[in-house]
Motif scaffolding. Sequence first.
Motif, PDB file in Angstrom:
ATOM      1  N   LEU A 254       2.771 -77.046  -7.986  1.00 22.21           N
ATOM      2  CA  LEU A 254       2.312 -77.518  -6.675  1.00 22.21           C
ATOM      3  C   LEU A 254       3.328 -77.205  -5.580  1.00 22.21           C
ATOM      4  N   GLU A 255       4.576 -76.924  -5.969  1.00 25.96           N
ATOM      5  CA  GLU A 255       5.608 -76.559  -4.992  1.00 25.96           C
ATOM      6  C   GLU A 255       5.851 -75.058  -4.938  1.00 25.96           C
ATOM      7  N   GLY A 256       5.019 -74.287  -5.626  1.00 24.63           N
ATOM      8  CA  GLY A 256       5.096 -72.832  -5.508  1.00 24.63           C
ATOM      9  C   GLY A 256       6.037 -72.138  -6.462  1.00 24.63           C
ATOM     10  N   SER A 257       6.540 -72.822  -7.474  1.00 23.62           N
ATOM     11  CA  SER A 257       7.365 -72.146  -8.477  1.00 23.62           C
ATOM     12  C   SER A 257       6.478 -71.338  -9.412  1.00 23.62           C
ATOM     13  N   PRO A 258       6.896 -70.138  -9.800  1.00 25.69           N
ATOM     14  CA  PRO A 258       6.102 -69.363 -10.756  1.00 25.69           C
ATOM     15  C   PRO A 258       6.191 -69.972 -12.145  1.00 25.69           C
ATOM     16  N   ALA A 259       5.074 -69.925 -12.864  1.00 24.46           N
ATOM     17  CA  ALA A 259       5.025 -70.475 -14.219  1.00 24.46           C
ATOM     18  C   ALA A 259       4.191 -69.555 -15.101  1.00 24.46           C
ATOM     19  N   LEU A 260       4.720 -69.261 -16.278  1.00 23.71           N
ATOM     20  CA  LEU A 260       3.994 -68.501 -17.286  1.00 23.71           C
ATOM     21  C   LEU A 260       3.443 -69.485 -18.306  1.00 23.71           C
ATOM     22  N   VAL A 261       2.126 -69.569 -18.410  1.00 25.77           N
ATOM     23  CA  VAL A 261       1.456 -70.517 -19.308  1.00 25.77           C
ATOM     24  C   VAL A 261       0.684 -69.692 -20.324  1.00 25.77           C
ATOM     25  N   HIS A 262       1.173 -69.686 -21.581  1.00 21.59           N
ATOM     26  CA  HIS A 262       0.638 -68.710 -22.538  1.00 21.59           C
ATOM     27  C   HIS A 262       0.824 -69.175 -23.970  1.00 21.59           C
ATOM     28  N   GLY A 263      -0.280 -69.226 -24.726  1.00 20.70           N
ATOM     29  CA  GLY A 263      -0.227 -69.661 -26.119  1.00 20.70           C
ATOM     30  C   GLY A 263      -0.139 -71.175 -26.204  1.00 20.70           C
ATOM     31  N   GLY A 264      -0.482 -71.739 -27.376  1.00 18.48           N
ATOM     32  CA  GLY A 264      -0.471 -73.191 -27.418  1.00 18.48           C
ATOM     33  C   GLY A 264      -0.548 -73.833 -28.776  1.00 18.48           C
ATOM     34  N   PRO A 265       0.308 -73.474 -29.738  1.00 18.80           N
ATOM     35  CA  PRO A 265       0.246 -74.175 -31.033  1.00 18.80           C
ATOM     36  C   PRO A 265       0.692 -75.627 -30.907  1.00 18.80           C
ATOM     37  N   PHE A 266      -0.011 -76.528 -31.592  1.00 12.90           N
ATOM     38  CA  PHE A 266       0.439 -77.919 -31.677  1.00 12.90           C
ATOM     39  C   PHE A 266       1.794 -77.971 -32.373  1.00 12.90           C
ATOM     40  N   ALA A 267       2.572 -79.013 -32.067  1.00 14.71           N
ATOM     41  CA  ALA A 267       3.885 -79.152 -32.695  1.00 14.71           C
ATOM     42  C   ALA A 267       3.869 -80.054 -33.910  1.00 14.71           C
ATOM     43  N   ASN A 268       2.836 -80.905 -34.060  1.00 14.44           N
ATOM     44  CA  ASN A 268       2.803 -81.765 -35.248  1.00 14.44           C
ATOM     45  C   ASN A 268       2.249 -81.032 -36.456  1.00 14.44           C
ATOM     46  N   ILE A 269       1.362 -80.033 -36.236  1.00 16.85           N
ATOM     47  CA  ILE A 269       0.791 -79.303 -37.364  1.00 16.85           C
ATOM     48  C   ILE A 269       1.019 -77.797 -37.259  1.00 16.85           C
ATOM     49  N   ALA A 270       1.697 -77.339 -36.215  1.00 14.21           N
ATOM     50  CA  ALA A 270       2.058 -75.929 -36.074  1.00 14.21           C
ATOM     51  C   ALA A 270       3.457 -75.882 -35.452  1.00 14.21           C
ATOM     52  N   HIS A 271       3.852 -74.727 -34.865  1.00 13.25           N
ATOM     53  CA  HIS A 271       5.263 -74.625 -34.450  1.00 13.25           C
ATOM     54  C   HIS A 271       5.533 -75.009 -33.003  1.00 13.25           C
ATOM     55  N   GLY A 272       4.513 -75.307 -32.208  1.00 10.73           N
ATOM     56  CA  GLY A 272       4.700 -76.075 -30.985  1.00 10.73           C
ATOM     57  C   GLY A 272       5.419 -75.431 -29.819  1.00 10.73           C
ATOM     58  N   CYS A 273       5.385 -74.097 -29.697  1.00 13.91           N
ATOM     59  CA  CYS A 273       6.082 -73.424 -28.597  1.00 13.91           C
ATOM     60  C   CYS A 273       5.155 -72.404 -27.933  1.00 13.91           C
ATOM     61  N   ASN A 274       5.414 -72.102 -26.665  1.00 11.03           N
ATOM     62  CA  ASN A 274       4.632 -71.077 -25.985  1.00 11.03           C
ATOM     63  C   ASN A 274       4.976 -69.693 -26.550  1.00 11.03           C
ATOM     64  N   SER A 275       4.352 -68.651 -26.057  1.00  8.18           N
ATOM     65  CA  SER A 275       4.504 -67.333 -26.666  1.00  8.18           C
ATOM     66  C   SER A 275       5.881 -66.730 -26.436  1.00  8.18           C
ATOM     67  N   VAL A 276       6.335 -65.996 -27.434  1.00  5.56           N
ATOM     68  CA  VAL A 276       7.568 -65.213 -27.308  1.00  5.56           C
ATOM     69  C   VAL A 276       7.430 -64.200 -26.181  1.00  5.56           C
ATOM     70  N   ALA A 277       6.252 -63.597 -26.068  1.00  4.00           N
ATOM     71  CA  ALA A 277       6.032 -62.591 -25.025  1.00  4.00           C
ATOM     72  C   ALA A 277       6.273 -63.182 -23.641  1.00  4.00           C
ATOM     73  N   ALA A 278       5.771 -64.392 -23.381  1.00  2.00           N
ATOM     74  CA  ALA A 278       5.951 -65.024 -22.076  1.00  2.00           C
ATOM     75  C   ALA A 278       7.398 -65.456 -21.872  1.00  2.00           C
ATOM     76  N   THR A 279       8.013 -66.020 -22.906  1.00  2.00           N
ATOM     77  CA  THR A 279       9.400 -66.477 -22.768  1.00  2.00           C
ATOM     78  C   THR A 279      10.323 -65.303 -22.468  1.00  2.00           C
ATOM     79  N   ARG A 280      10.160 -64.218 -23.191  1.00  2.00           N
ATOM     80  CA  ARG A 280      11.025 -63.055 -22.967  1.00  2.00           C
ATOM     81  C   ARG A 280      10.764 -62.430 -21.598  1.00  2.00           C
ATOM     82  N   LEU A 281       9.513 -62.427 -21.153  1.00  2.00           N
ATOM     83  CA  LEU A 281       9.231 -61.928 -19.810  1.00  2.00           C
ATOM     84  C   LEU A 281       9.916 -62.803 -18.776  1.00  2.00           C
ATOM     85  N   GLY A 282       9.814 -64.126 -18.943  1.00  2.00           N
ATOM     86  CA  GLY A 282      10.487 -65.032 -18.015  1.00  2.00           C
ATOM     87  C   GLY A 282      11.982 -64.800 -17.958  1.00  2.00           C
ATOM     88  N   LEU A 283      12.599 -64.596 -19.111  1.00  2.00           N
ATOM     89  CA  LEU A 283      14.045 -64.373 -19.164  1.00  2.00           C
ATOM     90  C   LEU A 283      14.437 -63.055 -18.510  1.00  2.00           C
TER      91      LEU A 283
END
Length: 556
Positions: free
Chosen positions: A260-289
Motif C-alpha cells: 500500500l506504500e508502493g514497495s515492490p513485492a514478489l509474490v510467488h509459490g505457496g507451500p504450507f509450512a505445517n505439511i510442506a516446506h513453507g517458503c516462496n519460490s527460489v526463482a522469486a527470492t533469487r530475482l529479488g536478491l
Amino acid sequence: MATDLEIARAATLQPIDAIAARAGIPEEALIPFGRFKAKIDQRYARSRTEGAAGRLILVTGISPTPAGEGKTTTTIGLGDALNAIGRRTMICLREPSLGPCFGVKGGATGGGKAQVAPMEEINLHFTGDFHAITAANNLLAAMIDNHIYWGNALGLDTRRIAWRRAMDMNDRALRSTVASLGGVANGFPREDGFDITVASEVMAIFCLARDLDDLQARLGRIIVGSTRDGQPVTARDLKADGAMAALLRDAFAPNLVQTLEGSPALVHGGPFANIAHGCNSVAATRLGLSLAELVVTEAGFGADLGAEKFLDIKCPSAGLAPSACVVVATVRALKMHGGVAKADLGREDVAALRRGVVNLARHVENMQGFGLPVVVALNAFTTDTPAEIAAVREAMAALGTETVHCTHWADGAAGATALAEAVLRRIEAGEARFVPLYEPALPLAEKIRRIAQRIYRASDVQIPGPVAARLKRFEEQGFGHVPVCIAKTQYSFSADPTALGAPEGHVLPVREVRLSAGAGFVVAICGEIMTMPGLPRRPAAETIGLNVEGEIEGLF
C-alpha cells in the motif's frame, strides 16, 4: 475500525510499470495482468539471478494461536520501513491458498496499512499459478491411470501407487477415495486420495526449481509408485514431465505486485509450512536478491516449522544464507501460551505473559542455533501495557536479543522504522554465521531425530518398524542425502496441538514417510496432521459474498 479489505480499497495504487521501474525492472520484462500486477519475463529473471548479491532477512514467528501474531504484516511493514529509510528493498512472499481464505485463517496479504495489493485478486485467483500447479499434478494422476488402462507396460503395482490427486481447497471428504468405479470402461478400481495443492510435490518442485530446465528435470524425477518387485516408476517413465512443465511454464514466471506504500513485492509459490516446506519460490527470492540491496521474506507458521525448513531445505538447495532473522510475537499470543483464555486477553497479566514467553524464547534460541542474529518484533495491540512489553524485553535481553514494539498495522512504514534500524544494526555488525542443522550424510532417521530433539526439544522420536524400513529403502535407492520435511501440527513444539508454551521431553510419533524425489526431500508425517485439511464448523466462506455493486465482501 476499518477492515483490512476496506483499508486496501481506500489506497491509491500505482500502475505496475511504475512499481517495476522503482525495482529496476525494465518495462519490456513485464507481462501485465491488469493495471496492478504483472509477471516478470523468465529470460530477464534468469539473466539477473546470476549476479544475485542482496542481503536476505528471514521473518518467522512464535507458535501460532487464535490470538494472531502478524508475520506477513510484519514482513510487509519491515520492507516498507527499510525502503522509507533509503535502503532498496524487495519483499518476497508466498501466494495465498484458497483453502484458508474460505476456511478459518482468512487472507494472506498482510493487514492494516501493511498489505500487498490488489488484496482481493491476490487472495483469490491471482495470476492462476495455483490452478496451473493443480492441473499439472492431476495430469500426472490421469496419465498413471491411463497407462494402467492401456496395458500397464511399466508393470505398475496398483497397490503401490504413491501419487495422489490435488485441489486447492480444504475438503476432508477427499482424503481417502476409491477411483475408477463404474465398470470396465472406467479402468481398474483402486484406492486413491487428494492432498491440498499447497502440500503437493508439484508445488514443492515449483518453489525449489531454479529455472525451467531444473523444473522439468525435477518433475521427471517424481516417483509415482513401484512395480511388484519394488522398482520405482517415475513421471519421466510415463512421459508426463514435458506436458507438466508446459502447464507450469507461464506460472513459473515470478509475480510482481506492490504494498500500500508502493514497495515492490514478489509474490510467488505457496507451500504450507505445517505439511510442506513453507517458503516462496527460489526463482522469486533469487530475482529479488539480484534487484535489491535487501530482501525481506517470510517462512510460514512458527520458526519450528517454516523457518527450520527454510534453513534446512530451501537455503542449502538454492545456495542462500540469511543475514538476520526477525521473530514475530504479540503480547496477546504470549499470554495465551501462558494459559489465558482468548476472551480474557485484553486484561493485563504479566505473570501469564512470563509463563508464555518461553515459547518465544525457544524459537529465538533455535534461530540463534543456526548462527543467525535475531531481533524480536512485538506486533502491537491497543491492549498491550507497558509492564507486559517490559517483561518481553527483559526476557529477550537475557538471550542477547533486542525487542521492538511495532505499530505498522496502524502506522505503516513509520510504525516499523525502529524495527528496520534494529535489523540493519545486526546485519551491519556482520554477526551471521549461518549453518544448517544437519549434514546431508546423516541417515534419514537421524535427521528426523535431530530436528525433534534440537528444535522441538523432544526426548526421542517414535518410528514404527514399517516406517523405519521405508526410510532404509529410500536410502538404498540413493536418497539418503536429502533433507527431511516434518509435517506436524503448527500449534505446538510437540505433535499435540494443545501443548502450548515450550513443552519438552515428549516423543515425536512418525506416522508415515513419503519420498518427494523431484522436490528433493523426504516428508515425515507426525501425529494426526492431515495433508488435506478440512473446513471448520463455521468456515469463512459463509460470510463471503458480493454486494449490490458486485464488490467482494467478507474477505478478511
